[in-house]
Design a protein around this motif. Structure first.
Motif, mmCIF file in Angstrom:
data_model
loop_
_atom_site.group_PDB
_atom_site.id
_atom_site.type_symbol
_atom_site.label_atom_id
_atom_site.label_comp_id
_atom_site.label_asym_id
_atom_site.label_seq_id
_atom_site.Cartn_x
_atom_site.Cartn_y
_atom_site.Cartn_z
ATOM 1 N N LEU A 12 42.940 -70.632 -37.019
ATOM 2 C CA LEU A 12 43.318 -69.562 -37.947
ATOM 3 C C LEU A 12 44.815 -69.531 -38.213
ATOM 4 O O LEU A 12 45.240 -69.155 -39.308
ATOM 5 C CB LEU A 12 42.831 -68.216 -37.416
ATOM 6 N N SER A 13 45.626 -69.935 -37.223
ATOM 7 C CA SER A 13 47.075 -69.894 -37.429
ATOM 8 C C SER A 13 47.534 -70.953 -38.425
ATOM 9 O O SER A 13 48.564 -70.793 -39.066
ATOM 10 C CB SER A 13 47.813 -70.053 -36.099
ATOM 11 N N ALA A 24 42.177 -61.305 -47.126
ATOM 12 C CA ALA A 24 41.688 -60.126 -46.406
ATOM 13 C C ALA A 24 40.673 -60.526 -45.332
ATOM 14 O O ALA A 24 40.693 -59.991 -44.217
ATOM 15 C CB ALA A 24 41.079 -59.129 -47.385
ATOM 16 N N ASP A 25 39.786 -61.459 -45.657
ATOM 17 C CA ASP A 25 38.795 -61.914 -44.676
ATOM 18 C C ASP A 25 39.468 -62.589 -43.485
ATOM 19 O O ASP A 25 39.111 -62.335 -42.325
ATOM 20 C CB ASP A 25 37.790 -62.870 -45.327
ATOM 21 N N VAL A 26 40.448 -63.446 -43.752
ATOM 22 C CA VAL A 26 41.157 -64.126 -42.659
ATOM 23 C C VAL A 26 41.868 -63.099 -41.771
ATOM 24 O O VAL A 26 41.852 -63.207 -40.545
ATOM 25 C CB VAL A 26 42.139 -65.185 -43.207
ATOM 26 N N ALA A 27 42.466 -62.082 -42.388
ATOM 27 C CA ALA A 27 43.139 -61.034 -41.603
ATOM 28 C C ALA A 27 42.136 -60.319 -40.698
ATOM 29 O O ALA A 27 42.445 -60.027 -39.531
ATOM 30 C CB ALA A 27 43.833 -60.037 -42.535
ATOM 31 N N ARG A 28 40.944 -60.033 -41.208
ATOM 32 C CA ARG A 28 39.917 -59.385 -40.384
ATOM 33 C C ARG A 28 39.499 -60.274 -39.219
ATOM 34 O O ARG A 28 39.296 -59.800 -38.100
ATOM 35 C CB ARG A 28 38.689 -59.022 -41.231
ATOM 36 N N VAL A 117 33.964 -63.495 -44.708
ATOM 37 C CA VAL A 117 33.162 -62.491 -44.013
ATOM 38 C C VAL A 117 31.967 -62.179 -44.908
ATOM 39 O O VAL A 117 32.139 -61.815 -46.076
ATOM 40 C CB VAL A 117 33.981 -61.216 -43.719
ATOM 41 N N VAL A 118 30.764 -62.376 -44.364
ATOM 42 C CA VAL A 118 29.549 -62.185 -45.156
ATOM 43 C C VAL A 118 28.640 -61.132 -44.509
ATOM 44 O O VAL A 118 28.480 -61.105 -43.295
ATOM 45 C CB VAL A 118 28.765 -63.501 -45.338
ATOM 46 N N PRO A 119 28.052 -60.268 -45.342
ATOM 47 C CA PRO A 119 27.112 -59.280 -44.808
ATOM 48 C C PRO A 119 25.765 -59.935 -44.500
ATOM 49 O O PRO A 119 25.336 -60.854 -45.197
ATOM 50 C CB PRO A 119 26.976 -58.285 -45.961
ATOM 51 N N ALA A 132 31.775 -63.453 -39.482
ATOM 52 C CA ALA A 132 33.086 -64.015 -39.800
ATOM 53 C C ALA A 132 32.889 -65.526 -39.762
ATOM 54 O O ALA A 132 33.020 -66.166 -38.717
ATOM 55 C CB ALA A 132 34.125 -63.560 -38.772
ATOM 56 N N ASP A 133 32.513 -66.090 -40.908
ATOM 57 C CA ASP A 133 32.050 -67.471 -40.965
ATOM 58 C C ASP A 133 33.195 -68.448 -41.199
ATOM 59 O O ASP A 133 33.927 -68.338 -42.183
ATOM 60 C CB ASP A 133 31.000 -67.618 -42.071
#
Length: 188
Positions: A12-13, A24-28, A117-119, A132-133
């Protein structure tokens, strides 16, 4: 809390999101990894999964799998098994289990291709939750060796445009666009 997930932190870094939604998804996902000792645990409402778009580079085709729960053609992947912490290893294992392909390799390299991020809808006793795929691309040189994991999970080799039309998921279409850029015959 100090994380016990060095591979996740490292991936992630170095990852650069491509648009505001992915940012936003990466931040989550980063916050999840920093906050939770085991972000792979299925019992938390947002947990890490790893997946892959499987490709056959010579024919510039992708492999989609029917997912009954989501009622859509999707890529392969899923949850880490207890003790697994390397997303690429999870994607490789899931790819092998769901397709029977034994020669899967990261393509063109081991980099993440998409973070989303998928529901996930509720099913039985399992409540609705989010994945968090972390998505990779895996290649096979033996597309005809593919076999479905189970009868209600058929597999289809498709061109990128056919795959884009087949899936009902915008996030999968976004992954397909990234994969399409990796095929030399489709980019020139």
């Amino acid at each position: 809390m100090a994380t016990a997930q060095p591979r996740l932190v490292e991936l992630l870094s170095h990852y650069v999101p491509r648009d505001p939604v992915e940012t936003a998804d990466v931040a989550r996902v980063r916050a999840l990894v920093e906050r939770v000792g085991d972000p792979w645990r299925r019992t938390i409402p947002l947990h890490v999964t790893a997946s892959a778009m499987i490709v056959h580079p010579d024919s510039e085709r992708v492999l989609l799998r029917w997912h009954e729960r989501q009622r859509s053609w999707l890529h392969v992947g899923g949850h880490g098994d207890p003790g697994e912490t390397d997303p690429l290893a999870v994607a490789l294992r899931e790819g092998h289990e769901e397709t029977g392909l034994t020669d899967l390799t990261p393509w063109p390299g081991p980099e993440l291709v998409h973070v989303v991020v998928v529901p996930v809808p509720a099913k039985g006793d399992e409540p609705a939750h989010e994945h968090a795929d972390l998505r990779f691309v895996l290649a096979t040189a033996e597309p005809d060796a593919v076999r479905p994991e189970k009868p209600d999970a058929p597999l289809r080799w498709l061109s990128v445009s056919e795959a884009r039309a087949a899936t009902a998921e915008d996030n999968v279409r976004a992954t397909l666009s990234r994969v399409e850029g990796l095929f030399p015959g489709l980019t020139g």
